[in-house]
Motif scaffolding. Structure first.
Motif, PDB file in Angstrom:
ATOM      1  N   LEU A  43      13.829 109.174  79.188  1.00  0.00           N
ATOM      2  CA  LEU A  43      13.724 109.356  80.637  1.00  0.00           C
ATOM      3  C   LEU A  43      13.120 110.727  80.926  1.00  0.00           C
ATOM      4  N   GLY A  44      12.194 110.777  81.871  1.00  0.00           N
ATOM      5  CA  GLY A  44      11.476 112.012  82.143  1.00  0.00           C
ATOM      6  C   GLY A  44      12.381 113.191  82.463  1.00  0.00           C
ATOM      7  N   LYS A  45      12.086 114.319  81.864  1.00  0.00           N
ATOM      8  CA  LYS A  45      12.861 115.530  82.146  1.00  0.00           C
ATOM      9  C   LYS A  45      12.427 116.175  83.456  1.00  0.00           C
ATOM     10  N   TYR A  70      23.051 107.006  75.862  1.00  0.00           N
ATOM     11  CA  TYR A  70      23.111 107.464  77.248  1.00  0.00           C
ATOM     12  C   TYR A  70      22.340 108.767  77.396  1.00  0.00           C
ATOM     13  N   VAL A  71      22.030 109.096  78.638  1.00  0.00           N
ATOM     14  CA  VAL A  71      21.427 110.380  78.965  1.00  0.00           C
ATOM     15  C   VAL A  71      22.197 110.956  80.142  1.00  0.00           C
ATOM     16  N   SER A 200      14.407 106.099  92.606  1.00  0.00           N
ATOM     17  CA  SER A 200      13.141 105.376  92.436  1.00  0.00           C
ATOM     18  C   SER A 200      12.438 105.782  91.149  1.00  0.00           C
ATOM     19  N   GLU A 201      12.489 107.074  90.835  1.00  0.00           N
ATOM     20  CA  GLU A 201      11.864 107.559  89.609  1.00  0.00           C
ATOM     21  C   GLU A 201      12.597 107.030  88.374  1.00  0.00           C
ATOM     22  N   VAL A 202      13.917 107.035  88.424  1.00  0.00           N
ATOM     23  CA  VAL A 202      14.700 106.527  87.295  1.00  0.00           C
ATOM     24  C   VAL A 202      14.452 105.032  87.117  1.00  0.00           C
TER      25      VAL A 202
END
Length: 210
Positions: A43-45, A70-71, A200-202
């Motif tokens: 997932l983007g930082k 998980y993150v 939305s990004e996630v």
């Protein structure tokens, strides 16, 4: 004597029916779970101009959650209240019996938070997200969450069960994803903009997990 025999026969018949039903259910859900096609840790930082830092879960919490991966991150942006993002993936048979693990409507009250308000919104034309406002000892937070099982996206056990018909009869199920986002805010209205922006990004990333 005759009444006792009849009662015994009825009990035996009931047990047989229940056993047959349990066997049928077990057969129906004798499935394997696909391993995630995408690593949740990718997932983007940086999301929509928000940078982040990782926040480790303590070992006991991680064990309790039971997710395969998980993150956990806090996203921040100058002039904005930070937003915490927790996303987890289950890729084992536990999802057959529980397709909405650790719902915020239960976990937060169990930790002493009081649910004050809630609102459901639809993002990206199809993603249902529930916003929950909680208070505790003068502090207020707002969360956003949803679950995903393949193409099915839902917010609670009831809506998830309704959508399970798309998987009936299939011997392989996709992994399950849970996303929970949280920020401090005085109200849902105050938090909605930043929560939905991050959500939305996630979602753009997690919807590829099948």
């Amino acid at each position: 004597m005759r009444k006792i025999s009849l009662r015994t026969a009825l009990v035996c018949a009931f047990v047989i029916v229940c056993s047959a039903g349990a066997t049928w259910l077990e057969y129906q859900f004798d499935v394997t779970i696909r391993q995630p096609s995408v690593d949740i840790n990718d997932l983007g930082k940086s999301l929509a101009g928000w940078d982040s830092k990782s926040v480790d879960l303590d070992p006991e919490t991680a064990r309790f959650v039971g997710a395969g991966s998980y993150v956990s991150r806090v996203y921040f942006r100058e002039g904005k209240t930070p937003v915490s993002v927790y996303a987890a993936v289950w890729a084992d048979r536990s999802i057959v019996s529980d397709i909405s693990p650790h719902p915020p409507t239960m976990c937060y009250p169990n930790a002493g938070w009081t649910l004050v308000n809630q609102k459901e919104v639809i993002l990206d034309d199809s993603l249902p997200v529930v916003l929950l406002e909680f208070s505790r000892a003068g502090e207020r937070i707002v969360t956003a969450h949803w679950y995903q099982l393949g193409d099915l996206q839902y917010t609670d056990r009831a809506s998830g069960r309704l959508g399970l018909s798309t998987l009936w009869g299939k011997k392989e199920w996709p992994p399950m994803v849970k996303v929970l986002i949280q920020t401090q805010a005085a109200s849902i209205e105050d938090a909605e903009g930043r929560l939905t922006t991050i959500a939305s990004e996630v979602n753009a990333f997690t919807k590829a997990i099948h």
